[in-house]
Scaffold this motif. Structure first.
Motif, PDB file in Angstrom:
ATOM      1  N   SER A   9       0.863  -1.184   0.000  1.00  0.00           N
ATOM      2  CA  SER A   9       0.000   0.000   0.000  1.00  0.00           C
ATOM      3  C   SER A   9       0.900   1.235   0.000  1.00  0.00           C
ATOM      4  O   SER A   9       2.080   1.154   0.375  1.00  0.00           O
ATOM      5  N   PRO A  10       0.372   2.399  -0.404  1.00  0.00           N
ATOM      6  CA  PRO A  10       1.191   3.615  -0.369  1.00  0.00           C
ATOM      7  C   PRO A  10       1.785   3.904   1.019  1.00  0.00           C
ATOM      8  O   PRO A  10       2.963   4.275   1.128  1.00  0.00           O
ATOM      9  N   ALA A  11       1.007   3.707   2.077  1.00  0.00           N
ATOM     10  CA  ALA A  11       1.509   3.969   3.427  1.00  0.00           C
ATOM     11  C   ALA A  11       2.639   3.007   3.790  1.00  0.00           C
ATOM     12  O   ALA A  11       3.675   3.420   4.337  1.00  0.00           O
ATOM     13  N   ASP A  12       2.453   1.736   3.468  1.00  0.00           N
ATOM     14  CA  ASP A  12       3.484   0.744   3.761  1.00  0.00           C
ATOM     15  C   ASP A  12       4.725   0.984   2.908  1.00  0.00           C
ATOM     16  O   ASP A  12       5.855   0.860   3.389  1.00  0.00           O
ATOM     17  N   ALA A  13       4.529   1.339   1.641  1.00  0.00           N
ATOM     18  CA  ALA A  13       5.658   1.622   0.755  1.00  0.00           C
ATOM     19  C   ALA A  13       6.462   2.807   1.278  1.00  0.00           C
ATOM     20  O   ALA A  13       7.697   2.789   1.253  1.00  0.00           O
ATOM     21  N   THR A  14       5.779   3.844   1.765  1.00  0.00           N
ATOM     22  CA  THR A  14       6.470   5.006   2.326  1.00  0.00           C
ATOM     23  C   THR A  14       7.368   4.572   3.475  1.00  0.00           C
ATOM     24  O   THR A  14       8.561   4.905   3.503  1.00  0.00           O
ATOM     25  N   LYS A  15       6.823   3.822   4.405  1.00  0.00           N
ATOM     26  CA  LYS A  15       7.589   3.367   5.572  1.00  0.00           C
ATOM     27  C   LYS A  15       8.781   2.516   5.156  1.00  0.00           C
ATOM     28  O   LYS A  15       9.894   2.686   5.648  1.00  0.00           O
ATOM     29  N   ARG A  16       8.543   1.589   4.251  1.00  0.00           N
ATOM     30  CA  ARG A  16       9.599   0.661   3.843  1.00  0.00           C
ATOM     31  C   ARG A  16      10.704   1.346   3.044  1.00  0.00           C
ATOM     32  O   ARG A  16      11.888   1.066   3.252  1.00  0.00           O
ATOM     33  N   ILE A  17      10.339   2.233   2.120  1.00  0.00           N
ATOM     34  CA  ILE A  17      11.347   2.933   1.323  1.00  0.00           C
ATOM     35  C   ILE A  17      12.142   3.880   2.208  1.00  0.00           C
ATOM     36  O   ILE A  17      13.380   3.948   2.113  1.00  0.00           O
ATOM     37  N   ASN A  18      11.457   4.633   3.088  1.00  0.00           N
ATOM     38  CA  ASN A  18      12.153   5.533   4.018  1.00  0.00           C
ATOM     39  C   ASN A  18      13.150   4.744   4.868  1.00  0.00           C
ATOM     40  O   ASN A  18      14.306   5.157   5.028  1.00  0.00           O
ATOM     41  N   ALA A  19      12.706   3.630   5.422  1.00  0.00           N
ATOM     42  CA  ALA A  19      13.580   2.816   6.283  1.00  0.00           C
ATOM     43  C   ALA A  19      14.761   2.250   5.505  1.00  0.00           C
ATOM     44  O   ALA A  19      15.899   2.259   5.993  1.00  0.00           O
ATOM     45  N   CYS A  20      14.508   1.783   4.317  1.00  0.00           N
ATOM     46  CA  CYS A  20      15.577   1.226   3.482  1.00  0.00           C
ATOM     47  C   CYS A  20      16.618   2.302   3.159  1.00  0.00           C
ATOM     48  O   CYS A  20      17.823   2.063   3.233  1.00  0.00           O
ATOM     49  N   ALA A  21      16.154   3.503   2.814  1.00  0.00           N
ATOM     50  CA  ALA A  21      17.062   4.604   2.467  1.00  0.00           C
ATOM     51  C   ALA A  21      17.904   5.040   3.667  1.00  0.00           C
ATOM     52  O   ALA A  21      19.022   5.521   3.502  1.00  0.00           O
ATOM     53  N   LYS A  22      17.381   4.856   4.874  1.00  0.00           N
ATOM     54  CA  LYS A  22      18.108   5.230   6.092  1.00  0.00           C
ATOM     55  C   LYS A  22      19.048   4.134   6.582  1.00  0.00           C
ATOM     56  O   LYS A  22      19.894   4.381   7.431  1.00  0.00           O
ATOM     57  N   ASP A  23      18.895   2.930   6.052  1.00  0.00           N
ATOM     58  CA  ASP A  23      19.693   1.790   6.495  1.00  0.00           C
ATOM     59  C   ASP A  23      21.149   1.947   6.050  1.00  0.00           C
ATOM     60  O   ASP A  23      21.413   2.294   4.902  1.00  0.00           O
ATOM     61  N   ARG A  24      22.072   1.680   6.950  1.00  0.00           N
ATOM     62  CA  ARG A  24      23.493   1.820   6.612  1.00  0.00           C
ATOM     63  C   ARG A  24      23.932   0.789   5.578  1.00  0.00           C
ATOM     64  O   ARG A  24      24.974   0.932   4.949  1.00  0.00           O
ATOM     65  N   LEU A  25      23.147  -0.254   5.365  1.00  0.00           N
ATOM     66  CA  LEU A  25      23.452  -1.282   4.373  1.00  0.00           C
ATOM     67  C   LEU A  25      22.763  -1.023   3.032  1.00  0.00           C
ATOM     68  O   LEU A  25      22.754  -1.902   2.165  1.00  0.00           O
ATOM     69  N   LEU A  26      22.211   0.169   2.861  1.00  0.00           N
ATOM     70  CA  LEU A  26      21.509   0.505   1.621  1.00  0.00           C
ATOM     71  C   LEU A  26      22.373   0.224   0.400  1.00  0.00           C
ATOM     72  O   LEU A  26      23.539   0.612   0.334  1.00  0.00           O
TER      73      LEU A  26
END
Length: 108
Positions: A9-26
């Motif tokens: 969903s758009p809300a879940d995608a926002t959370k997941r993409i934001n978290a992935c972009a902040k991950d040091r292993l990106l």
């Protein structure tokens, strides 16, 4: 090989993409097209990362060319965007990889 992440969903995608972009292993990969658009718009990869870390997904995704993967449009402002909204089209792998297909001004 891991399974594709599926549709979010758009809300879940926002959370997941934001978290992935902040991950040091990106693992961030850009297409040649995305790199060209950054250059054309005088933007830096840091501007793109800012949008990925703080932006929002408002629309349902479109299927990607690879089965089980989806393209998401994430929107936000960056320090160098002159108060204009940017939109990046990304394909997440559901873990730590984001593939950026393009970036554009939202108002064009």
């Amino acid at each position: 090989m891991a399974a594709a992440p599926g549709e979010w969903s758009p809300a879940d995608a926002t959370k997941r993409i934001n978290a992935c972009a902040k991950d040091r292993l990106l693992d961030l990969s850009l297409t040649v097209h995305a790199e060209q658009r950054l250059t054309e718009r005088d933007l830096l990869t840091a501007d793109l990362l800012h949008v990925l870390k703080t932006g929002f997904v408002y629309e349902k995704p479109e299927p990607s060319t690879q089965d089980g993967y989806f393209k998401y449009c994430i929107e936000g402002k960056s320090p160098n965007s002159g108060n204009r909204l940017l939109r990046a089209v990304v394909v997440p792998d559901g873990r730590t990889e984001l593939k950026v297909l393009t970036i554009m001004w939202r108002d064009e």
